[in-house]
Design an enzyme around this catalytic site. Structure first.
Site, PDB file in Angstrom:
ATOM      1  CG  ASP A   4      -0.306  -0.533   2.486  1.00  0.00           C
ATOM      2  OD1 ASP A   4       0.886  -0.262   2.706  1.00  0.00           O
ATOM      3  OD2 ASP A   4      -0.989  -1.216   3.274  1.00  0.00           O
TER       4      ASP A   4
ATOM      5  CG  HIS B 260      -6.401  -2.527   8.827  1.00  0.00           C
ATOM      6  ND1 HIS B 260      -6.551  -1.706   9.920  1.00  0.00           N
ATOM      7  CD2 HIS B 260      -5.100  -2.388   8.455  1.00  0.00           C
ATOM      8  CE1 HIS B 260      -5.402  -1.104  10.189  1.00  0.00           C
ATOM      9  NE2 HIS B 260      -4.500  -1.511   9.322  1.00  0.00           N
TER      10      HIS B 260
ATOM     11  CD  GLU C 229      -8.946   0.991   7.693  1.00  0.00           C
ATOM     12  OE1 GLU C 229      -8.954   0.028   8.494  1.00  0.00           O
ATOM     13  OE2 GLU C 229      -8.316   2.037   7.909  1.00  0.00           O
TER      14      GLU C 229
END
Length: 260
Positions: free
Chosen positions: A66, A137, A142
């Site tokens: 990410d 998560h 999420e």
């Protein structure tokens, strides 16, 4: 799913040994890289093996889980910089062989699609390192995330931003509100998932991950469906596990040749 309960330093050695074995067997392997606190000891051990035992990353590829949206290129907490600092520069990993989603792209959906295509073009991820948030998560998927999701933009929850404020001088207002993240479907396509969690604050998330029902409310639970998932936890993170004694027994009885 294999659950290993051991001190944090031992967990890091186990994870690093799995990556070491993979790279010596397949030098061009694709490694999925996580940020946060969970993998830091793993990166320390990999750096040691590179310096002292000749572990090479020269032919390997790395893909990040990410990236924050909007952090300037020089920001120390931009995940591309974190990965460069914590692992890539320490193992002589060429910058062009480590990729992350482009959180500064003018067209974020297109950047996400391009990142998915890059992972596919590399042959997919062989081993993906993961941590887990206190709300369950993995990556930045999420609660409420689609269990089939692919790389996309996500809005971070208040809890996640508060948890990550420690990396931003304790100021939650400095933590970006958006990120690009590999989706749960993207993560599940990796051939081996290795998740690390330590500390009492992760105990409920680990309990749900391993023993709870599969649910978008606890996104990490999708790992129960993976054919090769390893969960490495210390005693504190394992404190809510109902079958903790069984997990300890099975790992103690495991043949040494089997590995993770």
């Amino acid at each position: 799913m294999e659950v290993v309960i051991a001190p944090a330093d031992e967990l890091a050695v186990l994870a690093a040994a799995a990556i070491d074995a993979l790279l010596r067997r397949k030098p061009e392997a694709v490694i999925g890289l996580a940020t946060g606190s969970s993998p830091l000891k793993v990166y320390d051990e990999l750096a040691r093996r590179h310096a002292e035992e000749g572990l090479s990353f020269a032919q390997a590829r790395g893909f990040m889980l990410d990236e924050y949206v909007g952090l300037p290129p020089e920001h120390p907490e931009r995940y591309r910089n974190v990965i460069e600092r914590e692992i890539a520069s320490r193992v002589a990993w060429a910058p062009d062989r480590v990729q992350g989603p482009d959180g500064l792209a003018a067209d974020l959906p297109a950047a996400c699609a391009a990142y998915e295509a890059a992972i596919d073009a590399a042959g997919g991820v062989d081993l993906q390192l993961l941590g887990i948030g206190t709300d369950g998560h993995i990556a930045f998927n999420e609660p409420g995330s689609s269990l089939a999701s692919r790389t996309r933009i996500k809005t971070l929850t208040k809890q996640t931003r508060e948890d990550n404020a420690r990396f931003f001088d304790g100021d939650v207002e400095q933590v970006p509100r958006h990120c690009l993240t590999q989706g749960l479907g993207t993560i599940m396509a990796a051939r081996h998932l290795v998740l690390l969690a330590t500390g009492k604050q992760k105990a409920e998330a680990v309990h749900q991950l391993v023993e709870g029902p599969i649910s978008a409310m606890w996104p990490g639970t999708i790992m129960q469906m993976h054919p090769h998932a390893t969960v490495l936890v210390d005693d504190a993170a394992a404190s809510r596990l109902q079958l903790g004694g069984y997990y300890r027994q099975t790992f103690a009885s495991k043949p040494a040749w089997q590995g993770l």
